[in-house]
Design an enzyme around this catalytic site. Sequence first.
Site, PDB file in Angstrom:
ATOM      1  N   GLU A 125       0.837  -1.197   0.000  1.00 32.28           N
ATOM      2  CA  GLU A 125       0.000   0.000   0.000  1.00 32.28           C
ATOM      3  C   GLU A 125       0.877   1.255   0.000  1.00 32.28           C
ATOM      4  O   GLU A 125       1.856   1.312   0.751  1.00 32.28           O
ATOM      5  CB  GLU A 125      -0.912   0.013   1.236  1.00 32.28           C
ATOM      6  N   GLY A 260       4.216  -1.098  11.739  1.00 36.31           N
ATOM      7  CA  GLY A 260       2.771  -1.217  11.920  1.00 36.31           C
ATOM      8  C   GLY A 260       2.241  -2.571  11.525  1.00 36.31           C
ATOM      9  O   GLY A 260       2.809  -3.611  11.845  1.00 36.31           O
ATOM     10  N   ALA A 261       1.114  -2.564  10.803  1.00 37.98           N
ATOM     11  CA  ALA A 261       0.481  -3.795  10.343  1.00 37.98           C
ATOM     12  C   ALA A 261      -0.205  -3.496   9.016  1.00 37.98           C
ATOM     13  O   ALA A 261      -0.593  -2.359   8.740  1.00 37.98           O
ATOM     14  CB  ALA A 261      -0.519  -4.324  11.367  1.00 37.98           C
ATOM     15  N   MET A 262      -0.386  -4.527   8.196  1.00 39.38           N
ATOM     16  CA  MET A 262      -0.971  -4.354   6.862  1.00 39.38           C
ATOM     17  C   MET A 262      -2.019  -5.434   6.613  1.00 39.38           C
ATOM     18  O   MET A 262      -1.787  -6.614   6.853  1.00 39.38           O
ATOM     19  CB  MET A 262       0.126  -4.418   5.795  1.00 39.38           C
ATOM     20  N   GLU A 263      -3.174  -4.969   6.074  1.00 41.89           N
ATOM     21  CA  GLU A 263      -4.384  -5.770   6.015  1.00 41.89           C
ATOM     22  C   GLU A 263      -4.479  -6.690   4.817  1.00 41.89           C
ATOM     23  O   GLU A 263      -5.576  -6.920   4.291  1.00 41.89           O
ATOM     24  CB  GLU A 263      -5.602  -4.839   6.001  1.00 41.89           C
ATOM     25  N   ASN A 264      -3.407  -7.270   4.338  1.00 42.36           N
ATOM     26  CA  ASN A 264      -3.476  -8.165   3.183  1.00 42.36           C
ATOM     27  C   ASN A 264      -4.584  -9.203   3.370  1.00 42.36           C
ATOM     28  O   ASN A 264      -4.719  -9.797   4.437  1.00 42.36           O
ATOM     29  CB  ASN A 264      -2.139  -8.895   3.007  1.00 42.36           C
ATOM     30  N   HIS A 294      -8.680  -3.802  13.672  1.00 39.48           N
ATOM     31  CA  HIS A 294      -8.587  -2.819  12.585  1.00 39.48           C
ATOM     32  C   HIS A 294      -8.244  -3.525  11.272  1.00 39.48           C
ATOM     33  O   HIS A 294      -8.932  -3.336  10.252  1.00 39.48           O
ATOM     34  CB  HIS A 294      -7.512  -1.782  12.939  1.00 39.48           C
ATOM     35  N   GLU A 295      -7.184  -4.319  11.288  1.00 39.41           N
ATOM     36  CA  GLU A 295      -6.770  -4.994  10.053  1.00 39.41           C
ATOM     37  C   GLU A 295      -7.835  -5.983   9.592  1.00 39.41           C
ATOM     38  O   GLU A 295      -8.074  -6.143   8.396  1.00 39.41           O
ATOM     39  CB  GLU A 295      -5.426  -5.700  10.255  1.00 39.41           C
TER      40      GLU A 295
END
Length: 822
Positions: A125, A260-264, A294-295
């Site tokens: 992203e 952070g984190a990523m919503e794949n 959130h993710e």
Amino acid sequence: MGVRSLTQAEAQERAALLRVERYDVAVDFTGLPDGPDVRCVSTSTFSCTEPGAGTFVDCAATVVCATLNGTDLPPAVEGRIALHDLAAHNTLRVQTVQSDTTHGPGVHKAVDPFDGEVYVWTSFEPDEARFVWACFDQPDLKAPHAFTVTAPAGWTVTSNAGTARVEACDGARRWVFPDTPPLSPYNTVVNAGPFHEVRQEVDGHDLGLYVRRSLAGVLERDAQEILTLTAQGLAFYARAFAMPFPQRRYDQVFVPEFGGAMENYGCVTWSDTFLRRSDPTPAERELLAKVLLHEMAHMWFGNIVTMRWWDDLWLNEAFAEFACHWAATRATAYTDAWAGHLAGGKLKAYLADQGPASHPIRQPVHDVAEAAAVFDDITYPKGASVLQQLMTYVGEETFSAGMSDYFARHAWGNTTLQDLVDALGRASGRDLDAWRAGWLDAAGPDRLTLRHESGGVVLHAVGPSGSAPRPHVLAVGAYRRTATGLERAARVTVEVRGPRTPVDLPAGADLYLVNDDDLTFATVRPDPASRDALLRHAADLPGALSRGVAVATVWDMLVTGEATAAEAARAIGAVLETETCDAAVEPYLTLAGDIAELWAPQDERAELTAAFAATCRRLADRARHPARRRVALRFLARAAAGGELERLRAEAEAGDDHDLRWRALARAVELGEAAVADAARLLAADPDPDAWVQELCVRAGAPDAGTKEAVWHVLADERAVPVSWVGRVATAFWRPGQDAVLRPFTRRYLDLVPGLDRGGMIPAMVYTGRLLPRFAIDGGFLDQVLEAAEAAPPVVRKTLTEHTDVTRRMLRSRGITKPDAT
């Protein structure tokens, strides 16, 4: 030659021309254990609505060879390969290599300092898939992706579509994944390495957790809690959206050196710093829960239904941030999640929304480079608060019905804001166009003030810059003093439709609280007669959210120059003495510590620091739960001195909280103690594979020019610190009372500005904001920063504009105005 950013006009033209049928992507990681290269072959099958037309495919990796329908293509220029004379149906094959896997965007190779094992992750992203393989890198060209990954034999590979077929292949292993559903390129992922894996079957879902081997024990400690939260979240969203998550497998991969984190889709990637090396504090546990939720919300809002263009990026992120608090309070043990939101993110949003970087929640985005600059406190916490107000405005059941309709109508497609507004309008029977215009098209917060007039109590509301206020539904509470504090005598729900709204409240209350229960997004002020009462009695309010609204008011008065650092410190310190909500304690301790360190005039800093330390000690002594005591002691380490610091260090040495030991040692070094031998012993005893960064934090605080130079070289020149640790090291570096040693590094920061965008969006934001000096500067230096920012990319320019405004407010609170000679 640089890489061009895709414009909205180009994306619209390409979306009208192409229909992407599928991607088949072969990824080769076998070169990574001994080298930097990731090799890929991307085969794109697509149709063209105008045969004979031309377009381009995005590719910012090095192109080895490329063919369109069997014909060789020219080299890529500015990250694009030109495609001419398209057929009705087309096959594009592009072979690439990406060698910048240390500091480049899109793909990253990390080496575990503990055992030398190699891990690799991808994160795309907003448009960073193009740095790894060729694709049409825009959100409204969705297609199934089929990944085939060749990796060393001892590695595990994860991706979006669940369980792979694994085959032996020339001493390596090939992982053949099923097709994904139609996804935007930025929603895809491939992670690999010798992971430790935990799996559990829950309610028909196959849940997986992965982490590097050196942190296997930490994951095992927390795995059941994470899996329980995952199951609770999947069940809640399935009910709230009337759509179960459509894939059986759901993986979460914790990787080193990730931000952070990523919503794949189906395979969320996390920074493994979320797995706390010492037992997590209550706020750390709640943060993990909220990020997880959130993710997960993005599986529906972002992946299954995707915004057409990045002008609705705010909606994507704001919805997930709203939904994680909604889910936490309704489905998990974290029922005070909204109090934590108010105490943390929402205060940052109020500050950002009153500064020069403020912008409407929804704004035009000309190209993707501009989109990268919109990941901010207005997009996330303000956006979440606005959606909470929208749910309050239409009602929770109606909101859920509208979202269910939205997902049912648009699954696996692309939408705009209007599609969501229409769905909620149908469900509620309300015309939401005025609501949308007021809340989304204007920057800045409304101001709400309760006044006592001859005709009764009136709520005065004014919009940004004196404009008409937005529509609000909120609560006003009336509180009376009792022997044990304040008691709520009445709570009135008010719908604001103009500048003056009569409120039917009982007379004679000791305190009236506007926006009680924190249902809307607006700054609040007591009437002049109640100002001192609010400052004195905020701690006496009986509920976490009511105390939170009072703290938010006090903090906003500080940052706007309407309250002194001493006044704010006393009010928040008093709240800390009575606060019972774990979600709020750590954010309030952060505020109180920041006031003493960053906002207090120099001649008041020692007194406020000592008062903060005393508050921490009292909280630690009274704590009935070890986790609450651990929190208080960690914050005490920020401010302790003399005998108290010695006692704290002795207590830290006696326990197994390595983080507390590092914090206490860092404070001792900051105060001038030579503790090289202590740091070496602690480094040898700490099992954390990233303990070397803790040792760097200790050295960073030393008031010594040579030590500062060595730390700066590692942190800023080499960028050797994992991005998730940059803020911690930078905070240790820029310490109060060290201006003479720090002043040369203010110039060094200015020299960094032209290259702060290196590495992609997340590193650009982190390095730009976290490295900005907070000491040894004044307004003249900040003017130089903004001048340097004028030529910087949008993400750097936006981040600098926001952070320099906050720093300028700090300087004003400190009484610093004279230009500095840098």
